[in-house]
Scaffold this motif. Structure first.
Motif, PDB file in Angstrom:
ATOM      1  N   GLU A 291     -20.633  43.674 -73.848  1.00 45.62           N
ATOM      2  CA  GLU A 291     -19.173  43.689 -73.989  1.00 45.62           C
ATOM      3  C   GLU A 291     -18.734  42.971 -75.262  1.00 45.62           C
ATOM      4  O   GLU A 291     -17.835  43.437 -75.966  1.00 45.62           O
ATOM      5  CB  GLU A 291     -18.503  43.055 -72.765  1.00 45.62           C
ATOM      6  CG  GLU A 291     -18.635  43.872 -71.503  1.00 45.62           C
ATOM      7  CD  GLU A 291     -17.819  45.147 -71.521  1.00 45.62           C
ATOM      8  OE1 GLU A 291     -16.724  45.167 -72.124  1.00 45.62           O
ATOM      9  OE2 GLU A 291     -18.268  46.138 -70.920  1.00 45.62           O
TER      10      GLU A 291
ATOM     11  N   VAL B 297     -16.665  44.535 -78.440  1.00 45.57           N
ATOM     12  CA  VAL B 297     -15.422  43.960 -78.970  1.00 45.57           C
ATOM     13  C   VAL B 297     -15.551  43.757 -80.475  1.00 45.57           C
ATOM     14  O   VAL B 297     -14.643  44.092 -81.241  1.00 45.57           O
ATOM     15  CB  VAL B 297     -15.076  42.623 -78.268  1.00 45.57           C
ATOM     16  CG1 VAL B 297     -13.981  41.880 -79.008  1.00 45.57           C
ATOM     17  CG2 VAL B 297     -14.659  42.870 -76.826  1.00 45.57           C
TER      18      VAL B 297
ATOM     19  N   GLY C 294      -8.824  44.887 -64.271  1.00 48.70           N
ATOM     20  CA  GLY C 294     -10.110  45.091 -64.933  1.00 48.70           C
ATOM     21  C   GLY C 294     -10.646  46.496 -64.860  1.00 48.70           C
ATOM     22  O   GLY C 294      -9.992  47.410 -64.363  1.00 48.70           O
TER      23      GLY C 294
ATOM     24  N   THR D 202     -12.996  42.035 -67.003  1.00 49.04           N
ATOM     25  CA  THR D 202     -11.601  41.839 -67.364  1.00 49.04           C
ATOM     26  C   THR D 202     -11.540  41.033 -68.659  1.00 49.04           C
ATOM     27  O   THR D 202     -12.566  40.562 -69.141  1.00 49.04           O
ATOM     28  CB  THR D 202     -10.821  41.145 -66.213  1.00 49.04           C
ATOM     29  OG1 THR D 202      -9.442  41.154 -66.501  1.00 49.04           O
ATOM     30  CG2 THR D 202     -11.312  39.737 -65.975  1.00 49.04           C
ATOM     31  N   SER D 203     -10.363  40.901 -69.204  1.00 48.35           N
ATOM     32  CA  SER D 203     -10.189  40.170 -70.462  1.00 48.35           C
ATOM     33  C   SER D 203      -9.826  38.724 -70.182  1.00 48.35           C
ATOM     34  O   SER D 203      -9.082  38.429 -69.258  1.00 48.35           O
ATOM     35  CB  SER D 203      -9.067  40.799 -71.282  1.00 48.35           C
ATOM     36  OG  SER D 203      -9.377  42.134 -71.582  1.00 48.35           O
TER      37      SER D 203
ATOM     38  N   GLY E 167      -7.202  37.685 -75.195  1.00 48.94           N
ATOM     39  CA  GLY E 167      -7.919  38.622 -74.332  1.00 48.94           C
ATOM     40  C   GLY E 167      -9.166  39.217 -74.967  1.00 48.94           C
ATOM     41  O   GLY E 167      -9.613  40.292 -74.590  1.00 48.94           O
ATOM     42  N   MET E 168      -9.732  38.498 -75.946  1.00 52.18           N
ATOM     43  CA  MET E 168     -10.884  39.026 -76.680  1.00 52.18           C
ATOM     44  C   MET E 168     -12.222  38.581 -76.100  1.00 52.18           C
ATOM     45  O   MET E 168     -13.265  38.940 -76.616  1.00 52.18           O
ATOM     46  CB  MET E 168     -10.802  38.595 -78.146  1.00 52.18           C
ATOM     47  CG  MET E 168      -9.575  39.125 -78.864  1.00 52.18           C
ATOM     48  SD  MET E 168      -9.518  40.923 -78.936  1.00 52.18           S
ATOM     49  CE  MET E 168     -10.771  41.218 -80.152  1.00 52.18           C
ATOM     50  N   ASN E 169     -12.201  37.786 -75.033  1.00 49.79           N
ATOM     51  CA  ASN E 169     -13.441  37.320 -74.432  1.00 49.79           C
ATOM     52  C   ASN E 169     -13.625  38.014 -73.085  1.00 49.79           C
ATOM     53  O   ASN E 169     -12.890  37.749 -72.141  1.00 49.79           O
ATOM     54  CB  ASN E 169     -13.396  35.799 -74.253  1.00 49.79           C
ATOM     55  CG  ASN E 169     -14.750  35.207 -73.899  1.00 49.79           C
ATOM     56  OD1 ASN E 169     -15.725  35.916 -73.776  1.00 49.79           O
ATOM     57  ND2 ASN E 169     -14.787  33.911 -73.727  1.00 49.79           N
ATOM     58  N   PRO E 170     -14.608  38.911 -72.988  1.00 51.33           N
ATOM     59  CA  PRO E 170     -14.814  39.602 -71.718  1.00 51.33           C
ATOM     60  C   PRO E 170     -15.305  38.642 -70.629  1.00 51.33           C
ATOM     61  O   PRO E 170     -16.047  37.702 -70.907  1.00 51.33           O
ATOM     62  CB  PRO E 170     -15.873  40.656 -72.035  1.00 51.33           C
ATOM     63  CG  PRO E 170     -16.463  40.255 -73.329  1.00 51.33           C
ATOM     64  CD  PRO E 170     -15.532  39.345 -74.019  1.00 51.33           C
TER      65      PRO E 170
ATOM     66  N   THR F  74      -9.809  32.722 -65.531  1.00 54.66           N
ATOM     67  CA  THR F  74      -9.773  34.053 -64.916  1.00 54.66           C
ATOM     68  C   THR F  74      -9.964  33.953 -63.407  1.00 54.66           C
ATOM     69  O   THR F  74      -9.230  34.594 -62.646  1.00 54.66           O
ATOM     70  CB  THR F  74     -10.843  34.959 -65.540  1.00 54.66           C
ATOM     71  OG1 THR F  74     -10.584  35.084 -66.937  1.00 54.66           O
ATOM     72  CG2 THR F  74     -10.854  36.336 -64.888  1.00 54.66           C
TER      73      THR F  74
END
Length: 140
Positions: free
Chosen positions: A12, A16, A64, A85-86, A91-94, A130
Motif C-alpha cells: 500500500e 501511494v 475503507g 483505510t487511510s 490520509g497518506m498512511n495506509p 484509526t
C-alpha cells in the motif's frame, strides 16, 4: 505484526508513492524497515451477533476498502473482516484493520479491533487514532 499485515502495508505504501510521483519500489523497500504502530481495542457491544456483523460491514464500507471476501459459514460464532483505510496526516498512511466479531452473552457481542500502520521519522500514531475512531463508529 501479522506477516500478511506487513506485506499489505508495504504494498500500500509503495502504491501511494507511485501515485504521488515517487518511486514505488523505493518506498516499498523503505517500508520494510519502518517501525510498526499497532493498536488493539476490545469492545462488548449491546447488540446481537448478527447486528454487530452488520454494523462492522457498514463501518467498513464507509471508511475503507475490503481486502478479503465477507464469507462465513452459516451458524458460525465468529467472523473476521479485514480492510485498508487511510490514516496519518493527509490520509497518506495506509492502515490495515482487522475486526473479529464473536457471539457474546445474551443480546451482546464482542469485537476485537486491530489496526496496524507503519511509522516514519515523525510518529503519527495512525493505527492508534484509526482504531479509536473506528471503535467510536462501531458503538455509536
Amino acid at each position: 505484526m501479522h506477516e500478511s499485515e506487513n506485506e499489505i502495508l508495504v504494498d500500500e505504501l509503495a502504491a501511494v508513492a507511485a501515485v504521488t510521483g515517487g518511486s514505488g519500489r523505493l518506498a516499498g523497500l523503505m517500508a520494510k524497515i519502518m517501525r510498526n504502530n499497532i493498536h488493539e481495542i476490545d469492545l462488548v457491544v449491546p447488540m446481537p451477533y448478527e447486528g454487530a456483523v452488520e454494523r462492522v460491514v457498514e463501518v467498513q464500507e464507509r471508511t475503507g476498502r475490503r481486502l478479503e471476501p465477507r464469507t462465513a459459514e452459516p451458524g458460525a460464532d465468529e467472523r473476521t473482516f479485514r480492510f485498508v483505510t487511510s490514516g496519518g496526516t493527509g490520509g497518506m498512511n495506509p492502515v490495515v484493520v482487522t475486526v473479529l466479531v464473536a457471539r457474546g452473552g445474551e443480546g451482546d457481542s464482542s469485537i476485537n479491533l486491530r489496526a496496524a500502520a507503519k511509522e516514519g521519522l515523525i510518529r503519527q500514531r495512525a493505527a492508534e487514532r484509526t482504531a479509536t475512531h473506528l471503535a467510536a463508529l462501531l458503538v455509536e
